[in-house]
Each structure stands twice: as structure tokens, then as C-alpha cells.
Design a protein around this motif. Sequence first.
Motif, PDB file in Angstrom:
ATOM      1  N   THR A   7      68.280  53.047 -13.746  1.00  0.00           N
ATOM      2  CA  THR A   7      67.695  54.397 -13.700  1.00  0.00           C
ATOM      3  C   THR A   7      66.572  54.414 -12.684  1.00  0.00           C
ATOM      4  OG1 THR A   7      66.204  53.814 -15.481  1.00  0.00           O
ATOM      5  CG2 THR A   7      68.240  54.920 -16.084  1.00  0.00           C
ATOM      6  N   PRO A   8      66.511  55.476 -11.923  1.00  0.00           N
ATOM      7  CA  PRO A   8      65.454  55.552 -10.900  1.00  0.00           C
ATOM      8  C   PRO A   8      64.076  55.548 -11.550  1.00  0.00           C
ATOM      9  CG  PRO A   8      66.508  57.689 -11.197  1.00  0.00           C
ATOM     10  CD  PRO A   8      67.308  56.702 -12.003  1.00  0.00           C
ATOM     11  N   ASN A   9      63.146  54.874 -10.881  1.00  0.00           N
ATOM     12  CA  ASN A   9      61.766  54.851 -11.383  1.00  0.00           C
ATOM     13  C   ASN A   9      61.145  56.238 -11.300  1.00  0.00           C
ATOM     14  OD1 ASN A   9      61.828  52.123 -11.859  1.00  0.00           O
ATOM     15  ND2 ASN A   9      61.247  51.623  -9.749  1.00  0.00           N
ATOM     16  N   LYS A  10      60.574  56.637 -12.404  1.00  0.00           N
ATOM     17  CA  LYS A  10      59.901  57.935 -12.400  1.00  0.00           C
ATOM     18  C   LYS A  10      58.525  57.793 -11.774  1.00  0.00           C
ATOM     19  CE  LYS A  10      62.117  59.865 -16.466  1.00  0.00           C
ATOM     20  NZ  LYS A  10      61.902  60.401 -17.837  1.00  0.00           N
ATOM     21  N   LYS A  11      58.246  58.667 -10.858  1.00  0.00           N
ATOM     22  CA  LYS A  11      56.929  58.631 -10.221  1.00  0.00           C
ATOM     23  C   LYS A  11      55.915  59.288 -11.146  1.00  0.00           C
ATOM     24  CE  LYS A  11      58.387  58.589  -5.402  1.00  0.00           C
ATOM     25  NZ  LYS A  11      58.310  59.300  -4.113  1.00  0.00           N
ATOM     26  N   THR A  12      54.911  58.523 -11.451  1.00  0.00           N
ATOM     27  CA  THR A  12      53.843  59.099 -12.290  1.00  0.00           C
ATOM     28  C   THR A  12      52.818  59.772 -11.403  1.00  0.00           C
ATOM     29  OG1 THR A  12      52.677  56.987 -12.219  1.00  0.00           O
ATOM     30  CG2 THR A  12      54.102  57.384 -14.094  1.00  0.00           C
ATOM     31  N   ALA A  13      52.334  60.922 -11.859  1.00  0.00           N
ATOM     32  CA  ALA A  13      51.335  61.669 -11.082  1.00  0.00           C
ATOM     33  C   ALA A  13      50.038  60.868 -11.000  1.00  0.00           C
ATOM     34  CB  ALA A  13      51.067  63.023 -11.746  1.00  0.00           C
ATOM     35  N   PRO A  14      49.478  60.797  -9.803  1.00  0.00           N
ATOM     36  CA  PRO A  14      48.230  60.024  -9.657  1.00  0.00           C
ATOM     37  C   PRO A  14      47.110  60.637 -10.485  1.00  0.00           C
ATOM     38  CG  PRO A  14      48.642  61.372  -7.702  1.00  0.00           C
ATOM     39  CD  PRO A  14      49.865  61.481  -8.561  1.00  0.00           C
ATOM     40  N   LYS A  15      46.360  59.758 -11.106  1.00  0.00           N
ATOM     41  CA  LYS A  15      45.236  60.249 -11.903  1.00  0.00           C
ATOM     42  C   LYS A  15      44.154  60.815 -11.004  1.00  0.00           C
ATOM     43  CE  LYS A  15      45.769  57.217 -15.895  1.00  0.00           C
ATOM     44  NZ  LYS A  15      45.124  56.176 -16.724  1.00  0.00           N
ATOM     45  N   LYS A  16      43.579  61.871 -11.468  1.00  0.00           N
ATOM     46  CA  LYS A  16      42.506  62.490 -10.694  1.00  0.00           C
ATOM     47  C   LYS A  16      41.299  61.563 -10.670  1.00  0.00           C
ATOM     48  CE  LYS A  16      40.281  66.942 -10.050  1.00  0.00           C
ATOM     49  NZ  LYS A  16      40.088  68.288 -10.592  1.00  0.00           N
ATOM     50  N   LYS A  17      40.837  61.314  -9.467  1.00  0.00           N
ATOM     51  CA  LYS A  17      39.713  60.391  -9.311  1.00  0.00           C
ATOM     52  C   LYS A  17      38.432  61.023  -9.839  1.00  0.00           C
ATOM     53  CE  LYS A  17      37.323  57.584  -5.906  1.00  0.00           C
ATOM     54  NZ  LYS A  17      37.161  57.265  -4.467  1.00  0.00           N
ATOM     55  N   VAL A  18      37.742  60.288 -10.671  1.00  0.00           N
ATOM     56  CA  VAL A  18      36.458  60.743 -11.195  1.00  0.00           C
ATOM     57  C   VAL A  18      35.345  60.115 -10.371  1.00  0.00           C
ATOM     58  CG1 VAL A  18      34.910  60.784 -13.183  1.00  0.00           C
ATOM     59  CG2 VAL A  18      37.379  61.026 -13.509  1.00  0.00           C
ATOM     60  N   THR A  19      34.541  60.954  -9.747  1.00  0.00           N
ATOM     61  CA  THR A  19      33.487  60.470  -8.859  1.00  0.00           C
ATOM     62  C   THR A  19      32.323  59.913  -9.669  1.00  0.00           C
ATOM     63  OG1 THR A  19      34.063  62.234  -7.317  1.00  0.00           O
ATOM     64  CG2 THR A  19      31.973  61.118  -6.943  1.00  0.00           C
ATOM     65  N   LYS A  20      31.866  58.747  -9.265  1.00  0.00           N
ATOM     66  CA  LYS A  20      30.701  58.164  -9.914  1.00  0.00           C
ATOM     67  C   LYS A  20      29.460  58.874  -9.393  1.00  0.00           C
ATOM     68  CE  LYS A  20      28.149  55.382 -12.308  1.00  0.00           C
ATOM     69  NZ  LYS A  20      28.060  55.579 -13.766  1.00  0.00           N
ATOM     70  N   MET A  21      28.713  59.487 -10.291  1.00  0.00           N
ATOM     71  CA  MET A  21      27.556  60.285  -9.898  1.00  0.00           C
ATOM     72  C   MET A  21      26.260  59.594 -10.313  1.00  0.00           C
ATOM     73  SD  MET A  21      28.794  63.089  -8.489  1.00  0.00           S
ATOM     74  CE  MET A  21      27.667  64.482  -8.710  1.00  0.00           C
ATOM     75  N   THR A  22      25.207  59.914  -9.581  1.00  0.00           N
ATOM     76  CA  THR A  22      23.856  59.475  -9.922  1.00  0.00           C
ATOM     77  C   THR A  22      22.996  60.713 -10.110  1.00  0.00           C
ATOM     78  OG1 THR A  22      23.138  59.420  -7.610  1.00  0.00           O
ATOM     79  CG2 THR A  22      24.140  57.397  -8.512  1.00  0.00           C
ATOM     80  N   ALA A  23      21.792  60.539 -10.638  1.00  0.00           N
ATOM     81  CA  ALA A  23      20.898  61.685 -10.820  1.00  0.00           C
ATOM     82  C   ALA A  23      20.612  62.358  -9.483  1.00  0.00           C
ATOM     83  CB  ALA A  23      19.593  61.218 -11.481  1.00  0.00           C
ATOM     84  N   ASP A  24      20.347  61.552  -8.443  1.00  0.00           N
ATOM     85  CA  ASP A  24      20.067  62.117  -7.115  1.00  0.00           C
ATOM     86  C   ASP A  24      21.267  62.878  -6.573  1.00  0.00           C
ATOM     87  OD1 ASP A  24      17.503  61.163  -7.091  1.00  0.00           O
ATOM     88  OD2 ASP A  24      17.932  59.405  -5.857  1.00  0.00           O
TER      89      ASP A  24
END
Length: 230
Positions: A7-24
Motif C-alpha cells: 500500500t502506498p505510504n500516506k503522506k502525513t501533513a507537516p506539523k505547524k512549527k511553533v516558534t520559540k518566543m522570549t519576553a523581548d
Amino acid sequence: MEKKKSTPNKKTAPKKKVTKMTADKWISNFMEYVLEEEEIPKSVYKFAKNNNSSEEEFYQYFGSLEAIQKEIWNQFYVKSIHLMQASPEVDSFSSKDKMLTFFFTFFEMLTANRSYVLFMLNRNESTLKNLEQLKGLRKNVKDFAKGLIADDNSEKNIKILQKNKTVFSEGAWLQTMFLLKFWMDDNSPQFEKTDVAIEKSVNTIFDVFDNTPLEGILDFGKFLFKEKMA
């Protein structure tokens, strides 16, 4: 043996990147949002999503959008103090010269962020609402003024010659509010008139506390009258 059909490999949707934030980074992005959208974010959720981040991460640094607004003013103060202290000669300044240096540095900081400051202080019809964001700044300025007077008082053995820290610090805050309004209305090149107002107002408030107020107050009064009538 019967071969299993591949069976063909199902492409999984890329996870949305969560940006690492700082207070500044939150502060910088908040100011940028306000300047570009000409409004404050509608909610923490939408603001965090706009930054590819999450509410949870925002709350690691700030409890609300109001809190970040107050912290921006705190940072204007803190960075001004750091710039002052970067000059080794400041330690040898008189209290009056330290106050002058602080105001000159602080208003340079505001000038570098003038569009943001003007928008935030003119956002609501109610002046009191606009000034709520300055609560932390008020405490910082008053503490700074108290420190200056405490240093002066430590050099005076006679109690009657010592200055009242509470009264002086409240005067310093009122002076800050006056200068802030003056700077907001100042249309002179490089805000030269604000520099004059800073010098005259600081000289006056120290003259008052040194019990030689008349000449300074008259000079300051003439300056204000001239500016009002111009």
C-alpha cells in the motif's frame, strides 16, 4: 505464498512549527503589530497564533495584553537606566545632573519609538485609560527620585536640611507627565524644545527643594508662557 499487496505510504501533513518566543520577542512583535495594524490585538489567542505560537507560551511571560503594554514602558525605563550607567562618569554626577541625564536618555528612548508611544497614549478618548499603562513607570520614576534624595540627605547631618523623599518623588512624577505631554506636542526639529523644557524643569524642581525657587520658577514660567503663546 501469496504476496501482500503493498500500500502506498500516506503522506502525513507537516506539523505547524511553533516558534520559540522570549519576553523581548513578544514585546517586539506586539509593538510591530500595533504599528502595522493601528490597533492592539483582539485577544491573546489571536496574537499568539499570529506569531505561530500559543497562548500557553505567552502566559509564561505575561498575564494579559495589558501586562505587556505596561512592561513596554518598564523596558523604556530600564534601558534608559542601563544606558546612563554605561557612562562611568555618571557616578560622580550631582543628583540634579543624574536627573537631567535620565530625562534626556529617557526621551531619546521615547523618540526612537515615537509612533508607538503616540498611538498608545492617544488610543482612547479617556486620558485616564491611556495612562493606565504607565503605572509601572510611575513607580520606577518615583523610586529613582527617592534614591537621588536619599543620597543627598545622607550628606546632611542636620535633619531640617534634608529633603522630603515622598514629596520630591511625587514632584518628579508630575514633572515626567508634564514633559511627556510637552514632548507629544513638540514639533520642533529633533525635539529641541523638549530638551529646553527638560533642563528648565529639572533646574526648577531642584531649586524648589534647595529653597531658592523664585528665579528658577520665573524662568520656567516664562518659557511655558512663550511656548503656549507661540
